[in-house]
Motif scaffolding. Structure first.
Motif: not given
Lengths: 249, 720
Positions: B66-71, B73-76, B139-140, B197-199
Motif C-alpha cells: 500500500t502507498e502511504l503518501w507522496t513526498l 522531490f523525494l518519492g512515495t 529506501i526512503l 528509483s527508490l522503490d
C-alpha cells in the motif's frame, strides 16, 4: 625398566594367607596379656604397674580388660612374672551395643566399603590401618574397599578417643551413612579413651557418641587384628572376648 | 479471498499504528504511577495486532502493498509486507507481547526516580518504528524508520541517565549505529543510482544491471553496515556495554527484536534485492558469522555479570544465524538451491529461537536484578528456593540456548551444523576447508554454550546465597512471571513442533532461492503411499516394512526432520525428531517415576544432611563461584583473553619494604585489542605529527598561508 616384571615374578606372592591359614610369621602381633594367678605381692605389683588400670583383681586372680590394655609389657617384664601372654591376633569382639545399628546382611559378606575417620588418634592406629591397603595384608582380596565418602560406606572405621573437634565430623559421617551400617572402633583409645581420655579435650571412646558394633583392642592393634575385625563385621569369623578369662586351677 | 486477507492486514497495521498513537497520548495523560499499567495494556493489545498481521501474511502468503503518501522531490512512501517481512513482524509481536506485560511490574522500580511518561512514549515509538522498518517498501521509508528506531533504542538504553557509565555506553551505541547507517545509505544509493528509483521492487528489477565492483561494494557496505545492528564482529563492542546499563525489559527487546533488524537488512539486501551471485561474499558472511559465534561465546563463558554474559551470548547467536545465512549464500551461488533453502531455514529458525529464549533469559535476569539488586553471579546463588518460578523459566531458557533437546535451540543448531556438513556437495576444495573450519568453530561454540549456561543457571539459582541480599528477597510479582512462562512455553513448542514450523519457513525462503525444500526437510514419511512420485519405491517399501503405516491415522502430522535423503538403498542420512523424542521422554520419565514409586513404596525414607566433608558449617564463601567454574575456559583460551596483570604495591616511606601487594587483572576485548586499538593509536600518532605544525608563532601561520597560495597558483597554472 623391564626388570620389575622379572623381579616381581621371582618374588612371588608375599601376601599373608590369613584368614585361610593362620599367619605364623614372627612379629605380626605384639600379643596381649591373658591372666595371672600369683602371690599377694606379685598381684599387688602387677596391678600397681599397669598404667591404664586394665588389670582387675579378685583375690589372687587377675584378669585383663582389653578395652584398656595397651600391651605395654610392664606386666610381663622380668622372668618371674606370672602374667600369661597370648601372641595371637584374633582379638576383635562384639560389644554390648552390637545390634544397635542395623547390621549388614549376607549380601555384604564379600564386599564392603569402609570409611575411615580419625577421631584424634596418635598416629599408630592410622599407620596400622594404612597397612591394610599394602601388598602384604591387601584387604581388597577379601572384598574390603576404602571409600572417601560415607554416602557409599557400609562400615565406619574409627580410631582415636574422639577429641572435641572431631565429635561433629564423626557424627556427621555416621549420619550420612545409609543403612544398613556398622561401626568399628579400632584401638584402646576408641574403645575406652585409652591413655588420653576422658579428659578436658576428648571423650572416653567412640561409644559415647555412636553405638559401636565391633571393637578391636590393642595399642595399636596389628593389621591382622583389624582384618579379623572386618571379617567379624561380615560374620566370616567369630568373636573373641573383651575381658580375659581367669586362670584355672 | 485475497482482498479479505489484504483488508485484515491493512486494517491490522492501521489498528496497530493508532494503538501506538493512543498509547502515546495516554502515556502523556496518565500519572507516573499508572503509566506502567497503561503501557502494558495498550502495548500488549498492539502486539496482538502485530501478531495477527504477521501470522495472516505468513500463513496466507499474499504480499500486501500500500502507498502511504507522496513526498515532494523525494518519492512515495510505500509499505509492503511479503513473507520475509511478515516473519520478522511476527517475531517482533511474539517478543513485544510478553515484554510489554513484564514491563507493568518491572517499571515500578523506577517510580519516583525517573519519568515513566517518557519511557512509555519512547517504548511506543520504538515499537512502531521497528514494525515500520520491517514493512517499508522503499529506501526512503526504510531509512526514516531505521533512524527513528536507532534513536529511540538509544534513548531507551540511556534511560537510567544519571549514571555516567550509562551515558558513555549509550553514546558508543549511537555512534556505532550511525556509522552503520551511513554505510547502509551508501549501499542503497549505489543500488538506487542503477535503477533510478527508490522503490524496492525497482531495485530488485534492475539488480542485473549492476557491475561487479558495484555488487561487491553493495555487499560489503550493507553487510558490515547492518552487521553493526546485528552485533557482528568487528562492530560488536557496543552490545556488551549497552545491555548491562539498559533496563531489563529494554535489554530483552534489544536482543530479541532490534538485533534481528540487522539480520533482516542483510537478508533483504543480499538475498532479495541484489541476490549474491558469487561464492566470495557468501564465504565472508560465513567466516564473520563463525568468528562472531566463537568470540561471543568465549567472552560469555567467562563473564560473571548476568546481562553482560547474555549480551556476549547474543553476539554468539547472531554469529550462528549469520553463518547459516553465509552457507546459504554459498550454496545459492554454487547452484545448489535446495541446500541454500535448508541453510536459510536453519538461520531463520535460529533467529526465531534466539528471539524467544534470549528475551526469556533477559526477563529472567531482569527479575533477579529487580528482586536482589545485583546481577553478579559470584554474589547470587540459592535463588531457586526463593524464586522458584523465575528459576524454572530461566532453566527452560538455559536449556534452550544450550541447544539441548527437546527445547528449540537444539532444532536450529542441529540444522545449522548439519548444513555445514553438506559442504561435500561443493566442488572447490578451498570452500570445503572454510566450511569445515566454520563447522568446527560452531561445534566448539555449541559446547561452550552449554558450559556458559550451566554456569549461569547453577551459580545464580542453585547452591547457597553468596551475599546477604539474597536472603531477604522473595519471588517477583505474578505479572512478571507469566510473560516468562509464555516465552518458556513457546521455546518448548518451537522445539517439539519443528515439522510445523519448517514448512512455514520454507514458504518464506522459497521466493529467495526459487525452490521448495519442505518435502526434503520434513518428508511425510509415515503417511506416504507406495507409488508416490516424490519418493522412491525402495525407500517407501523400507518404511512400510518397518510398520510405519500402521498408526498413520493416529499420527498428528510429519514428525521427522531429516537433512538429506541419500540413495534408494540407504534413504535417510541424518534424521531427528524432537516431537517423538519428547513423547518417548515423557513416557520414560513418567514410567520411571511410577516404577520407582511402586518399588520403594514399602521403604522408609530417612532424611539427613548432605555430606559436606564433616566441616563445622558450610559457609557461602567456601562454595564454588562463577569465576571458579569458568576458570578452565579462561586458562585454555588465555591467548584470546590475553589478560594483563596490574600489580599495585604499597611500600614503606623509605621504599625498603613492601607492605602490601594487590594483584588485579585487566582484559581488553580481543576485537578492541586487535582492531580498534591499532586504528586509534595510528590516528593519534598522525594527529601528534600534524600538531607539530602548530608552533604558535603568527609568522609561521602567515608563511603557511603564503605557501598554500603559491601551491594553488602553481597547480592551477600546471593543470590549465
Amino acid at each position: 625398566m623391564s626388570k620389575w616384571v622379572i623381579k616381581g615374578l621371582r618374588t612371588g606372592i608375599k601376601t599373608t594367607q590369613y584368614p585361610r591359614k593362620m599367619e605364623t610369621a614372627s612379629g605380626v602381633s605384639p600379643g596381649l596379656p591373658t591372666a595371672a594367678k600369683g602371690t599377694e605381692k606379685e598381684v599387688q605389683e602387677l596391678v600397681f604397674n599397669c598404667p591404664t588400670g586394665a588389670i582387675e583383681r579378685s583375690g589372687n586372680q587377675l584378669t585383663v580388660d582389653y578395652n584398656y590394655c595397651i600391651h605395654c609389657f610392664r606386666c610381663k617384664r622380668g622372668s618371674q612374672s606370672p602374667m600369661g601372654w597370648d601372641y595371637g591376633y584374633e582379638w576383635a569382639a562384639n560389644t554390648k551395643d552390637s545390634g544397635a545399628n542395623r547390621g549388614l546382611g549376607s549380601a555384604f559378606n564379600r564386599s564392603i566399603n569402609i570409611r575411615f575417620v580419625d577421631g584424634g588418634a596418635c598416629g599408630a592406629c592410622i599407620s596400622e590401618i594404612e597397612q591394610l591397603n599394602k601388598p602384604y595384608y591387601n584387604m581388597h582380596r577379601l572384598g574390603f574397599f576404602a571409600t572417601p565418602t560415607p554416602r557409599e560406606a557400609d562400615v565406619l572405621l574409627v580410631a582415636g578417643p574422639v577429641t572435641d573437634h572431631m565429635r561433629l565430623p564423626l557424627k556427621k559421617a555416621y549420619d550420612a551413612m545409609p543403612t544398613p551400617k556398622l561401626v568399628m572402633a579400632v584401638g584402646a583409645c576408641a574403645l575406652s579413651g585409652g591413655i588420653f581420655g576422658p579428659s578436658f579435650m576428648s571423650d572416653a571412646g567412640v561409644s559415647e557418641l555412636i553405638p559401636v558394633d565391633v571393637a578391636v583392642p590393642g595399642c595399636p592393634p596389628p593389621p591382622l587384628a583389624i582384618i579379623h575385625g572386618l571379617l567379624l563385621a561380615v560374620k566370616r569369623k567369630s568373636s573373641a572376648l573383651l575381658t580375659s578369662s581367669e586362670v584355672r586351677g | 479471498m485475497v482482498e479479505a486477507s489484504n483488508a485484515v492486514v491493512i486494517n491490522g497495521i492501521i489498528v496497530f499504528l493508532s494503538l501506538c498513537g493512543i498509547g502515546i497520548i495516554l502515556a502523556a495523560l496518565l500519572s507516573n504511577r499508572m503509566n506502567p499499567f497503561g503501557l502494558s495494556l495498550v502495548a500488549s493489545i498492539a502486539s496482538v495486532s502485530v501478531l495477527l498481521v504477521g501470522g495472516e501474511v505468513l500463513l496466507s502468503g499474499h504480499s500486501v502493498q500500500t502507498e502511504l503518501w507522496t513526498l515532494p522531490f523525494l518519492g512515495t512512501l510505500t509499505f509492503k509486507i511479503d513473507r520475509l517481512s511478515a516473519l520478522f513482524v511476527f517475531i517482533t509481536g511474539l517478543v513485544f507481547l510478553p515484554v510489554s506485560i513484564f514491563s507493568a511490574g518491572y517499571l515500578k522500580r523506577y517510580l519516583n526516580r525517573y519519568n515513566l511518561k517518557t519511557f512509555s512514549i519512547f517504548y511506543y515509538l520504538l515499537f512502531a518504528s521497528i514494525v515500520l522498518v520491517l514493512i517499508s517498501g522503499d529506501i526512503l521509508s526504510f531509512l526514516i524508520a531505521w533512524e527513528v528506531m536507532s534513536i529511540f533504542s538509544y534513548l531507551l538504553v540511556n534511560y537510567e541517565h544519571e549514571h555516567e557509565e550509562t551515558t558513555r555506553s549509550g553514546f558508543l551505541m549511537l555512534a556505532m549505529s550511525e556509522a552503520g547507517t551511513i554505510m547502509v545509505i551508501l549501499a542503497f544509493l549505489i543500488m538506487a543510482k542503477a535503477s533510478g528509483s527508490l522503490d524496492f521492487a525497482a531495485l530488485r528489477a534492475s539488480a542485473g544491471g549492476l557491475g561487479e565492483v558495484a555488487r561487491w561494494a553493495v555487499f560489503l557496505l550493507s553487510f558490515f553496515g547492518f552487521g553493526v545492528k546485528a552485533g557482528l564482529v568487528p562492530s560488536s563492542t557496543w552490545l556488551p556495554r549497552a545491555h548491562p546499563v539498559a533496563p531489563g525489559n529494554v535489554s530483552a527487546l534489544l536482543s530479541g527484536v532490534v538485533l534481528n533488524l540487522g539480520i533482516y537488512g542483510i537478508t533483504r539486501v543480499n538475498a532479495d534485492l541484489l541476490p549474491v551471485s558469487q561464492v566470495g561474499p557468501g564465504l565472508i558472511v560465513l567466516i564473520i558469522g563463525s568468528i562472531s559465534a566463537l568470540v561471543g561465546i568465549l567472552y560469555a563463558a567467562t563473564e560473571n555479570d548476568m546481562k553482560k554474559m547474555l549480551a556476549h551470548s547474543s553476539i554468539e547467536n547472531m554469529g550462528i544465524i549469520t553463518a547459516g545465512l553465509g552457507a546459504g549464500f554459498v550454496f545459492a551461488a554454487s547452484g545448489l538451491p535446495v541446500l541454500a533453502g535448508i541453510a536459510f531455514i536453519a538461520a531463520l529458525y535460529h533467529l526465531i529461537n534466539h528471539s524467544l529464549y534470549k528475551s526469556l533469559l533477559f526477563l529472567g535476569a531482569g527479575s533477579v536484578d529487580y528482586a536482589v539488586g545485583t546481577r553478579d553471579m559470584d554474589r547470587l546463588g540459592g535463588l531457586i528456593k526463593i524464586m522458584p518460578w523465575t528459576a524454572l523459566f530461566f532453566l527452560a531458557g538455559s536449556l534452550s540456548i544450550a541447544a539441548l533437546p527437546p527445547f528449540n535451540g537444539f532444532v536450529s543448531e542441529w540444522l545449522t551444523l548439519q548444513t555445514m556438513l553438506q559442504s561435500s556437495a561443493i566442488h572447490s576444495a578451498g570452500e570445503k576447508i572454510v566450511f569445515a573450519l566454520s563447522g568446527a568453530a560452531l561445534a566448539l561454540t555449541a559446547a561452550l554454550a552449554v558450559t556458559t549456561f550451566v554456569k549461569a543457571f547453577a551459580m545464580s539459582f542453585l547452591g547457597m546465597g553468596r551475599s546477604k541480599r539474597v536472603k531477604k528477597v522473595g519471588e517477583v510479582r505474578r505479572s512478571m512471571i507469566i510473560p516468562m512462562g509464555i516465552l518458556a512455553l513457546s521455546c518448548l513448542l518451537f522445539g517439539i513442533l519443528p515439522t510445523y514450523v519448517v514448512p512455514v519457513l520454507d514458504k518464506t525462503v522459497a521466493p529467495l532461492v526459487h525452490e521448495k525444500v519442505a518435502d526434503e526437510l520434513v518428508p511425510p514419511f509415515f503417511t506416504v503411499d507406495k507409488g508416490d512420485p516424490k519418493f522412491g519405491g525402495a525407500f517407501v517399501s523400507e518404511f512400510h516394512d518397518l510398520g510405519a503405516q500402521v498408526g498413520r491415522s493416529y499420527l498428528p502430522g510429519r514428525g521427522l526432520v531429516i537433512l538429506h535423503r541419500g540413495l534408494e538403498k540407504n534413504p535417510v542420512v541424518f534424521a531427528m525428531s524432537t516431537s517423538y523424542t519428547f513423547i518417548v521422554l515423557l513416557f520414560l520419565l513418567g514410567g520411571t517415576f511410577i516404577l520407582v514409586k511402586v518399588l520403594t513404596r514399602a521403604r522408609k525414607v530417612r532424611r539427613a544432611a548432605a555430606w559436606d566433608g564433616g566441616i563445622r558449617r558450610l559457609l557461602p564463601e567456601m562454595t564454588y563461584t562463577a569465576t571458579g567454574f569458568s576458570n578452565p575456559v579462561r586458562v585454555i583460551f588465555n591467548a584470546v583473553f590475553h589478560p594483563s596483570t596490574i600489580e599495585d604495591t604499597k611500600e614503606t616511606v623509605a621504599g625498603h619494604f613492601r607492605t602490601a601487594i594487590k594483584n588485579g587483572r585487566k582484559e581488553v576485548h580481543i576485537i578492541d585489542r586487535l582492531i580498534f586499538k591499532p586504528i586509534t593509536s595510528f590516528i593519534q600518532s598522525v594527529a601528534v605529527t600534524l600538531a607539530k605544525m602548530h608552533a604558535g608563532s603568527i609568522n609561521v601561520y602567515a608563511a603557511y598561508v603564503l605557501i598554500g597560495l603559491v601551491l594553488v597558483l602553481v597547480v592551477q597554472r600546471l593543470l590549465l
